[in-house]
Scaffold this motif. Structure first.
Motif, PDB file in Angstrom:
ATOM      1  N   ARG A 193      27.125  11.829  -6.720  1.00 63.12           N
ATOM      2  CA  ARG A 193      28.404  12.084  -7.399  1.00 63.12           C
ATOM      3  C   ARG A 193      29.214  10.788  -7.480  1.00 63.12           C
ATOM      4  O   ARG A 193      30.265  10.651  -6.837  1.00 63.12           O
ATOM      5  CB  ARG A 193      29.198  13.160  -6.659  1.00 63.12           C
ATOM      6  N   PRO A 194      28.744   9.832  -8.270  1.00 60.23           N
ATOM      7  CA  PRO A 194      29.446   8.541  -8.334  1.00 60.23           C
ATOM      8  C   PRO A 194      30.836   8.629  -8.931  1.00 60.23           C
ATOM      9  O   PRO A 194      31.654   7.736  -8.709  1.00 60.23           O
ATOM     10  CB  PRO A 194      28.510   7.684  -9.203  1.00 60.23           C
ATOM     11  N   ASP A 195      31.120   9.686  -9.692  1.00 55.02           N
ATOM     12  CA  ASP A 195      32.429   9.797 -10.341  1.00 55.02           C
ATOM     13  C   ASP A 195      33.449  10.587  -9.527  1.00 55.02           C
ATOM     14  O   ASP A 195      34.584  10.761  -9.963  1.00 55.02           O
ATOM     15  CB  ASP A 195      32.276  10.453 -11.726  1.00 55.02           C
ATOM     16  N   THR A 196      33.041  11.071  -8.369  1.00 54.75           N
ATOM     17  CA  THR A 196      33.972  11.822  -7.520  1.00 54.75           C
ATOM     18  C   THR A 196      34.732  10.869  -6.613  1.00 54.75           C
ATOM     19  O   THR A 196      34.135  10.116  -5.841  1.00 54.75           O
ATOM     20  CB  THR A 196      33.219  12.858  -6.667  1.00 54.75           C
ATOM     21  N   LEU A 248      37.874  23.173 -15.755  1.00 59.28           N
ATOM     22  CA  LEU A 248      38.364  23.389 -14.393  1.00 59.28           C
ATOM     23  C   LEU A 248      37.393  22.830 -13.366  1.00 59.28           C
ATOM     24  O   LEU A 248      37.799  22.216 -12.369  1.00 59.28           O
ATOM     25  CB  LEU A 248      38.577  24.888 -14.151  1.00 59.28           C
ATOM     26  N   ARG A 249      36.079  23.029 -13.603  1.00 54.59           N
ATOM     27  CA  ARG A 249      35.085  22.492 -12.667  1.00 54.59           C
ATOM     28  C   ARG A 249      35.101  20.974 -12.668  1.00 54.59           C
ATOM     29  O   ARG A 249      34.983  20.329 -11.622  1.00 54.59           O
ATOM     30  CB  ARG A 249      33.694  23.017 -13.022  1.00 54.59           C
ATOM     31  N   ASP A 250      35.250  20.385 -13.862  1.00 50.66           N
ATOM     32  CA  ASP A 250      35.289  18.926 -13.947  1.00 50.66           C
ATOM     33  C   ASP A 250      36.486  18.374 -13.182  1.00 50.66           C
ATOM     34  O   ASP A 250      36.386  17.345 -12.501  1.00 50.66           O
ATOM     35  CB  ASP A 250      35.355  18.479 -15.412  1.00 50.66           C
ATOM     36  N   ARG A 251      37.633  19.059 -13.308  1.00 55.63           N
ATOM     37  CA  ARG A 251      38.821  18.606 -12.582  1.00 55.63           C
ATOM     38  C   ARG A 251      38.614  18.751 -11.080  1.00 55.63           C
ATOM     39  O   ARG A 251      38.969  17.862 -10.299  1.00 55.63           O
ATOM     40  CB  ARG A 251      40.041  19.412 -13.033  1.00 55.63           C
ATOM     41  N   ARG A 252      38.011  19.875 -10.673  1.00 55.49           N
ATOM     42  CA  ARG A 252      37.716  20.067  -9.255  1.00 55.49           C
ATOM     43  C   ARG A 252      36.770  18.988  -8.740  1.00 55.49           C
ATOM     44  O   ARG A 252      36.935  18.436  -7.650  1.00 55.49           O
ATOM     45  CB  ARG A 252      37.086  21.447  -9.049  1.00 55.49           C
ATOM     46  N   ASP A 253      35.756  18.668  -9.544  1.00 55.12           N
ATOM     47  CA  ASP A 253      34.723  17.742  -9.111  1.00 55.12           C
ATOM     48  C   ASP A 253      35.161  16.288  -9.167  1.00 55.12           C
ATOM     49  O   ASP A 253      34.445  15.407  -8.694  1.00 55.12           O
ATOM     50  CB  ASP A 253      33.466  17.925  -9.975  1.00 55.12           C
ATOM     51  N   SER A 254      36.320  16.010  -9.753  1.00 55.00           N
ATOM     52  CA  SER A 254      36.761  14.621  -9.890  1.00 55.00           C
ATOM     53  C   SER A 254      37.298  14.055  -8.582  1.00 55.00           C
ATOM     54  O   SER A 254      37.454  12.848  -8.457  1.00 55.00           O
ATOM     55  CB  SER A 254      37.837  14.510 -10.974  1.00 55.00           C
ATOM     56  N   ARG A 255      37.593  14.923  -7.603  1.00 51.20           N
ATOM     57  CA  ARG A 255      38.112  14.425  -6.336  1.00 51.20           C
ATOM     58  C   ARG A 255      37.651  15.312  -5.193  1.00 51.20           C
ATOM     59  O   ARG A 255      37.313  16.490  -5.389  1.00 51.20           O
ATOM     60  CB  ARG A 255      39.642  14.382  -6.354  1.00 51.20           C
ATOM     61  N   LEU A 256      37.631  14.755  -4.007  1.00 55.26           N
ATOM     62  CA  LEU A 256      37.305  15.498  -2.797  1.00 55.26           C
ATOM     63  C   LEU A 256      38.196  14.962  -1.678  1.00 55.26           C
ATOM     64  O   LEU A 256      38.178  13.770  -1.380  1.00 55.26           O
ATOM     65  CB  LEU A 256      35.834  15.327  -2.423  1.00 55.26           C
ATOM     66  N   ARG A 257      38.976  15.858  -1.080  1.00 55.35           N
ATOM     67  CA  ARG A 257      39.865  15.473   0.008  1.00 55.35           C
ATOM     68  C   ARG A 257      39.246  15.946   1.332  1.00 55.35           C
ATOM     69  O   ARG A 257      39.062  17.139   1.544  1.00 55.35           O
ATOM     70  CB  ARG A 257      41.245  16.094  -0.196  1.00 55.35           C
ATOM     71  N   THR A 271      32.762  24.552  -2.595  1.00 56.95           N
ATOM     72  CA  THR A 271      32.077  24.458  -3.882  1.00 56.95           C
ATOM     73  C   THR A 271      32.103  23.015  -4.341  1.00 56.95           C
ATOM     74  O   THR A 271      32.823  22.174  -3.800  1.00 56.95           O
ATOM     75  CB  THR A 271      32.759  25.351  -4.939  1.00 56.95           C
ATOM     76  N   GLY A 272      31.309  22.710  -5.372  1.00 59.13           N
ATOM     77  CA  GLY A 272      31.327  21.384  -5.973  1.00 59.13           C
ATOM     78  C   GLY A 272      31.061  20.282  -4.962  1.00 59.13           C
ATOM     79  O   GLY A 272      30.153  20.377  -4.128  1.00 59.13           O
ATOM     80  N   PRO A 273      31.849  19.195  -4.986  1.00 51.09           N
ATOM     81  CA  PRO A 273      31.612  18.067  -4.084  1.00 51.09           C
ATOM     82  C   PRO A 273      31.700  18.450  -2.605  1.00 51.09           C
ATOM     83  O   PRO A 273      30.981  17.887  -1.784  1.00 51.09           O
ATOM     84  CB  PRO A 273      32.727  17.082  -4.467  1.00 51.09           C
ATOM     85  N   ALA A 274      32.572  19.398  -2.266  1.00 49.35           N
ATOM     86  CA  ALA A 274      32.688  19.812  -0.863  1.00 49.35           C
ATOM     87  C   ALA A 274      31.377  20.435  -0.383  1.00 49.35           C
ATOM     88  O   ALA A 274      30.900  20.150   0.717  1.00 49.35           O
ATOM     89  CB  ALA A 274      33.842  20.795  -0.691  1.00 49.35           C
ATOM     90  N   ARG A 275      30.784  21.283  -1.224  1.00 51.91           N
ATOM     91  CA  ARG A 275      29.498  21.877  -0.850  1.00 51.91           C
ATOM     92  C   ARG A 275      28.420  20.809  -0.763  1.00 51.91           C
ATOM     93  O   ARG A 275      27.577  20.821   0.146  1.00 51.91           O
ATOM     94  CB  ARG A 275      29.104  22.960  -1.854  1.00 51.91           C
ATOM     95  N   ASP A 276      28.428  19.861  -1.696  1.00 51.64           N
ATOM     96  CA  ASP A 276      27.427  18.800  -1.671  1.00 51.64           C
ATOM     97  C   ASP A 276      27.550  17.946  -0.409  1.00 51.64           C
ATOM     98  O   ASP A 276      26.544  17.563   0.196  1.00 51.64           O
ATOM     99  CB  ASP A 276      27.563  17.914  -2.916  1.00 51.64           C
ATOM    100  N   LEU A 277      28.790  17.633  -0.013  1.00 47.28           N
ATOM    101  CA  LEU A 277      28.968  16.862   1.217  1.00 47.28           C
ATOM    102  C   LEU A 277      28.485  17.658   2.420  1.00 47.28           C
ATOM    103  O   LEU A 277      27.832  17.117   3.315  1.00 47.28           O
ATOM    104  CB  LEU A 277      30.438  16.481   1.382  1.00 47.28           C
ATOM    105  N   LEU A 278      28.795  18.943   2.438  1.00 47.51           N
ATOM    106  CA  LEU A 278      28.353  19.792   3.539  1.00 47.51           C
ATOM    107  C   LEU A 278      26.832  19.802   3.634  1.00 47.51           C
ATOM    108  O   LEU A 278      26.261  19.783   4.726  1.00 47.51           O
ATOM    109  CB  LEU A 278      28.898  21.203   3.347  1.00 47.51           C
ATOM    110  N   SER A 279      26.154  19.804   2.488  1.00 46.58           N
ATOM    111  CA  SER A 279      24.690  19.814   2.509  1.00 46.58           C
ATOM    112  C   SER A 279      24.131  18.519   3.082  1.00 46.58           C
ATOM    113  O   SER A 279      23.027  18.496   3.615  1.00 46.58           O
ATOM    114  CB  SER A 279      24.142  20.051   1.096  1.00 46.58           C
ATOM    115  N   ARG A 280      24.893  17.410   2.990  1.00 46.81           N
ATOM    116  CA  ARG A 280      24.428  16.130   3.530  1.00 46.81           C
ATOM    117  C   ARG A 280      24.385  16.151   5.050  1.00 46.81           C
ATOM    118  O   ARG A 280      23.708  15.346   5.673  1.00 46.81           O
ATOM    119  CB  ARG A 280      25.337  14.980   3.074  1.00 46.81           C
ATOM    120  N   THR A 281      25.140  17.070   5.673  1.00 49.76           N
ATOM    121  CA  THR A 281      25.128  17.170   7.126  1.00 49.76           C
ATOM    122  C   THR A 281      23.896  17.923   7.619  1.00 49.76           C
ATOM    123  O   THR A 281      23.644  17.973   8.818  1.00 49.76           O
ATOM    124  CB  THR A 281      26.381  17.902   7.636  1.00 49.76           C
TER     125      THR A 281
END
Length: 315
Positions: A133-136, A101-110, A296-306
């Motif tokens: 996250r090159p695979d997102t 489930l985490r892998d599926r969540r992490d595969s995309r970010l809208r 969570t996942g990529p969304a949290r990582d993007l938020l941390s970039r701000t």
């Protein structure tokens, strides 16, 4: 008299050991030695021995016969080991499913973002995210702040960025940056030669080139000039920052835009900034997400970039 009401589940007994203890018992069964089992699991032999004794007290039965030649399962220990194997296998299957489930969540970010943030801030954040996250796969929808809020509420986006006065209804958020709106005109406009700042009443009474209703820029300007009679009928009402800048550069009239969006035009003096006195045109830029659902996942990582994660403790 029968009832169709569901019977509430019985809570687990306090005598059910935790998974770590069951894994240790399985390791002892495999190796025939408490010491080798401890080494296999990366713990000390005294710690392993203490855990087994604690489990025996918890269950109320002896699990191991200990001797100088090693540790052998008792009859009860063999039975508990068989049960433990099934429990641990089920836990491993659960863990594998959760990872899927985490892998599926992490595969995309809208992502949905209002125009100023999408054009002038978000590209750098997405480049940084791509490094980790090159695979997102990231998809980006650009619209006004009202459109961003709608997409988050309806589940069409995972993370949003808006420029309005407050967090839209149904969302949570955090401030990621500050911005200010500035009045600009073409160099040939009469305001470009004035020596004194504009007054709020003068700005409010002047037909302006404006962004559409629903944009963060328009919300801030409407609120700032509400006590000064409100905005005059717009000269033009356009749905993009680029269109507003182009109209102002052509000499159509004054416009009010984010300072972030005007760096190139001001440096090249294709537009001239006009000081305004007596009115606050500063605003907060926010990251937003559906209320009660921390990124969570990529969304949290993007938020941390701000630079503003705003959601400590999320996985």
């Amino acid at each position: 008299m029968s009832s169709d009401a569901p019977v509430p589940p019985t809570p687990l007994s306090h005598r059910v050991p935790d998974l770590g203890a069951l894994e240790l018992l399985l390791a002892v069964a495999r190796h025939g030695s408490l010491g080798r089992a401890a080494k296999d699991l990366g713990i000390t032999q005294p710690a392993a021995s203490s855990r087994i004794r604690s489990m025996e007290r918890q269950l109320g039965v002896a699990l191991l016969d200990r001797s100088p030649r090693g540790s052998r399962l008792t009859g009860a220990g063999a039975l508990v080991t068989d049960w433990a194997r099934r429990v641990v296998e089920a836990a491993e299957a659960f863990d594998a499913g959760a990872q899927a489930l985490r892998d599926r969540r992490d595969s995309r970010l809208r992502v949905a973002a209002s125009m100023t943030i999408a054009e002038y801030l978000l590209p750098g954040w997405l480049i940084a995210l791509r490094t980790d996250r090159p695979d997102t796969a990231v998809s980006l929808h650009v619209g006004n702040s009202a459109d961003v809020a709608r997409r988050l509420v309806t589940g069409e986006a995972d993370l949003g960025f808006v420029e309005g006065l407050s967090i839209p209804e149904g969302l949570d958020g955090t401030v990621i940056a500050h911005d200010r709106l500035v009045v600009v005109v073409a160099p040939a406009h009469p305001w470009a030669r004035r020596r004194t700042p504009l007054l709020p009443d003068e700005l409010a009474a002047t037909p302006l080139i404006l962004r559409e209703h629903g944009s963060g820029t328009r919300q801030v300007l409407d609120a700032a000039l509400a006590v000064h009679g409100g905005l005059a009928q717009p000269l033009l009402e356009l749905s993009s920052t680029t269109a507003v800048k182009g109209a102002a550069e052509s000499g159509a009239g004054p416009c009010v835009l984010s300072e972030l969006a005007l760096g190139e035009e001001l440096s090249a003096r294709r537009l001239v900034k006009i000081p305004v006195a007596g009115v606050r045109l500063r605003r907060q830029l926010r990251a937003v997400w559906p209320a009660g659902h921390r990124p969570t996942g990529p969304a949290r990582d993007l938020l941390s970039r701000t630079g503003r994660s705003g959601v400590p403790g999320a996985p």
